[in-house]
Design an enzyme around this catalytic site. Structure first.
Site, PDB file in Angstrom:
ATOM      1  N   ASN A  69       0.843  -1.188   0.000  1.00  0.00           N
ATOM      2  CA  ASN A  69       0.000   0.000   0.000  1.00  0.00           C
ATOM      3  C   ASN A  69       0.875   1.234   0.000  1.00  0.00           C
ATOM      4  O   ASN A  69       2.017   1.219   0.469  1.00  0.00           O
ATOM      5  CB  ASN A  69      -0.951   0.012   1.199  1.00  0.00           C
ATOM      6  N   CYS A 130       6.569   5.136   8.667  1.00  0.00           N
ATOM      7  CA  CYS A 130       5.720   5.064   7.484  1.00  0.00           C
ATOM      8  C   CYS A 130       6.586   5.182   6.228  1.00  0.00           C
ATOM      9  O   CYS A 130       7.269   6.186   6.046  1.00  0.00           O
ATOM     10  CB  CYS A 130       4.670   6.171   7.478  1.00  0.00           C
ATOM     11  N   GLY A 243       2.402  -7.936  12.097  1.00  0.00           N
ATOM     12  CA  GLY A 243       2.996  -8.422  10.860  1.00  0.00           C
ATOM     13  C   GLY A 243       2.388  -9.727  10.375  1.00  0.00           C
ATOM     14  O   GLY A 243       2.824 -10.796  10.776  1.00  0.00           O
TER      15      GLY A 243
END
Lengths: 303, 255, 303, 255
Positions: A69, A130, A243
């Site tokens: 993503n 991020c 995860g």
């Protein structure tokens, strides 16, 4: 009746099951499928001081048992959250945690301060990892010194439980974990997404508008499990495992590796009811193995 | 509106051609009320390579029979797996999702439904509803060739249907926007199909000043507005096709 | 007739398809399924100066579309290879490349020198990234300076084509790639395995005898593709792409990302005939896209 | 010996119990000659979670009928997928793999075959061969309970078969190494089953000075001796169960 509650710094969770930022919206999107009060808590999507439009479409790509993503922290800003979202969440009987991001230390601090003023938000998860934003984000999280600096600054401004989300895109994650522990973090959560890439071989173009993006899903579980194992041995503060957790079994594996709590992420997209199912699995597992408390599982891997 | 997550049972698999099937499903419990233009997310992670659900528009919905129909075009492993299912198999379905088409208040209005290939799927459910409501409408469907036109008999049973094919094998040769039907006067347009086709329709609608709604098909993950992957860049910024859409007024789109 | 041949330093490959060390044995194990002469070449299993017994069983674990291994460079030593294996390989009409490993620089050099004396071995792949050995291995590969040191030492001793295999377990793989380029490497191959872990939640034990091991398979492809893309832009020497390549499509993706050749690894376990199929796919792809040479694909990603 | 990679066709699926099926397969071409104790690697990567082939011992091989049989016990997703296959389905099979059992030169020798649960699978093919060769042998099979004993009629059709069950539901109660059959004199022992059972049999054989071969089941990847994952720590160091085995003389094993 088995005890499933755990503690993350000052934070009391009725069970170790949380959700990963950006995969559970503001929780409300999933209320039709999960009793939110049944969860240990949930972490709302990445919030920044000012509104962000995020990256252009396409923002996602499927990969073998995983996905990439590149949302890029699209959100309406912390003030919008405080005014419009918080009121809908504040009466839930679970822990609502805000994932805080920023492009510079000042933004992190200002955003954390605004969240601190919200009574019913007991903790923040500081996102220094991020991979989908140009400045800030992962840049802070891949060097011990910059990671420690932003954490120290936020620590001064934020009195409640401070969880720091770590990047797996590093040579030695224990070094980063120790640095943020030293800077005052109450807990570390890991792993954020792995930087990956997907290509359309026929069009000969990247699939993501940003070329690279963050990889998540079952595919990353072995790497996440290894890092949680390493970090849990390296720090004294509690570790939150993230995860590829898709089943109750996965959750147990992370607890055994040393995680005090876990975050369910991408699995929410395959099965929006999965978090509730994982809560049940953990309880059943404890009963089945004659354990009285989830504490008996945390870090209990026999090596 | 409340969303449901259920293992629906396939009661009929209709092979429409080599790459397209119509799956009709039902459930022991009553299916939730679905509006034309809404969609569902079908779980496909029994396949080795595909993990995320597949968003499939609702082709038909019959509350009395408690049946819902999905037109599935095979494009990858996920849809291939769906197309391989048989009567009696169960599929985990998340529905209803999205906003759906706006139904006209004015029953005098003349409506045009423009579909492209398999993109015409949701227009069938819309036409069914318009018949119920006694609306005046015409359907225009374009495709590469006659064999790419699905469910013609069923569409034609609902009202006037015109066709265009790129190879001229059926209806007028060319694209929908060249069809003579567009010389007639319409008050409202609904369109669903390949983006280039919808953009051409939108262009036509703008020129004629006809209000128009388009149903988008951006790549999705959650279908619930949580992951923010399926965003369209609208006049109000990035908005989720799964929750703010899939149907948008062309006024909101930057086409 | 399309041109599929590529050059890696002084090494001429009839096509870009190689095999990853440790997944193709000494090639002979696969001769029933693949015409070895059809391949660009193959890289024989990790070879060290002295014989190694490797790690205890269990050495493998299955993970979501991936696997972990902890073989630990089991091999009979370079002299055994020279005396007993080389004679069976020297008359093949393909490139046989030896993957060279060591616990210290001296061992790397001595092993490389012995291989240099074998006429029909045109190149070595220097493994500075094995995650499954205590000393040496990955330790060399995760720091630019130590990586450059071992490469420089081997470069002095080894006159033929020197490919250096890089570890993905680093913060910035381009930094390592530039360091080994500066030290005289003719090419870099990446990625070696990602350090991972698998746990049996019922037994509450690690699955591998070594607790952690190297992850490979389709699951890692997005990470490998991203690193190949980054490194191909960072260095001038040719890049060999490795990581989850299972189909011809995967191979094309790595070429587009900038790889001049690719290595097929774990896929050999699922389908021992896969390498030949990938050679065919690449040829067909070039024909289908009206390309006259594979060179038109290398780094041709449109961004 | 040349190895084959082929899509074999399932001609019969026999459910032996809830968790075990016998798959009989054939091919248009002649199957390669397979020796008792050899195995095959069956491709299972149509399953979402499993990638590697599954090593399955050859239960029966009939060159005249061109048929091969595999006893599949469901233990995970891979074997579950195999057990879900139907007549007519194809499975990609890599075979024959491994060394197989050593067949005795001396036809006067008295042989004992000791199996445990589904581990007895390859002993069936061995017994078939011994019958052909006119060897004198007895079979001893142990299991938790009667329901865990497979293919009894077929085994018994080949010669004398004794049983032990832990719950005493069939044959003598207890473990194979306590069975009265072991009071008789044997010249050679073949064993296949759970490691603890084989270790007990090996201990017995050592004490009596009887040569003994055991068939190991270490976790494998390639099956070709390339990946070095399935190694057993032998008197000559780590050796591949897939190529140096699966059958080892207990003299080579560090049990």
């Amino acid at each position: 009746m088995v005890k499933t509650n755990v503690k993350i710094g000052g934070l009391e969770l009725k069970n170790p099951v949380l959700t990963a930022s950006g995969t559970f919206g503001y929780g409300l999107e999933f209320a039709d499928f999960v009793d939110l009060d049944k969860l240990g808590g949930f972490i709302v999507k990445g919030t920044t001081l000012n509104a962000r439009e995020g990256n252009p479409y396409p923002r996602s790509a499927e990969t073998p048992l995983g996905m990439l993503n590149a949302v890029g922290l699209q959100n309406k800003g912390v003030e919008y959250f405080a005014q419009n979202i918080y009121p809908q969440l504040k009466d839930l009987d679970t822990n609502v945690i805000v994932n805080v991001s920023g492009a510079c230390i000042e933004d992190y601090v200002a955003c954390a301060e605004r969240v601190a003023a919200l009574d019913k938000i007991p903790a923040i998860e500081l996102n220094i990892s991020c991979p989908n934003v140009k400045q800030g984000g992962m840049a802070f999280g891949v060097q011990p010194q910059s990671a420690a600096e932003v954490v120290a600054a936020v620590r001064k401004a934020y009195p409640k439980t401070l969880i720091v989300k770590l990047s797996p895109n590093v040579t030695d994650i224990t070094e980063i974990a120790r640095a943020v522990e030293g800077a005052g973090a109450d807990s570390v959560s890991l792993i954020n997404t792995l930087l990956g890439m997907a290509i359309d071989s026929e069009k000969r173009r990247p699939i993501l508008s940003t070329i690279t993006g963050g990889m998540s899903g079952p595919a990353v579980k072995p790497i996440a499990l290894r890092m949680v194992w390493q970090v849990a041995k390296a720090v004294k503060i509690p570790v939150v495992g993230i995860g590829g957790i898709t089943t109750g079994k996965d959750a147990i594996e992370f607890l055994l590796a040393g995680a005090s709590a876990i975050e369910v992420g991408t699995a929410n997209f395959m099965n929006p009811a999965v978090t509730g199912e994982i809560v049940d699995y953990i309880e059943d597992y404890l009963v089945r193995h004659n354990m009285s408390s989830v504490d008996e599982l945390i870090g209990a891997l026999q090596v | 509106m409340k969303k449901y997550l259920a293992d629906l049972t396939i009661i009929e698999v209709q092979k429409l051609n080599a790459s397209c099937v119509l799956l009709t499903m039902t459930d022991d419990k009553a299916l939730p009320q679905c509006r034309p233009g809404q969609f569902a997310e079908l779980r496909v992670d029994e396949t080795p390579t595909v993990m995320l659900r597949r968003p499939i528009s609702i082709h038909s919905f019959d509350a009395s029979k408690n049946e819902i129909g999905f037109l599935v075009q095979v494009v990858g492993d996920g849809t291939r797996w769906l197309a391989s299912l048989a009567k009696g198999d169960k599929v985990n379905v998340l529905l209803p999702l999205g906003n759906g088409f706006t139904l006209p208040e004015d029953n005098g209005a003349r409506l045009l439904l423009v579909g492209g290939g398999v993109g015409s799927a949701p227009l069938y459910g819309l036409a069914q509803e318009l018949v119920k409501r006694g609306n005046d409408f015409a359907i225009l469907i374009g495709a590469r060739s006659e064999k790419d036109l699905y469910r013609r008999t069923e569409f034609e049973a609902l009202g006037r249907v015109e066709y265009t094919t790129e190879d001229g094998s059926l209806g007028e040769k060319g694209y929908v926007t060249n069809h003579s039907l567009l010389n007639e006067k319409f008050d409202y347009i609904y369109t669903c199909g390949p983006k280039p086709m919808m953009m051409a329709v939108a262009k036509y609608a703008r020129e004629k000043g006809i209000p128009c709604e388009a149903s988008l098909e951006n790549k999705m993950a959650c279908g619930l507005g949580a992951c923010l992957c399926c965003v369209e860049d609208t006049t109000e910024g990035h908005r989720c096709v799964c929750t703010d859409g899939p149907v948008f007024s062309i006024e909101e789109l930057k086409w």
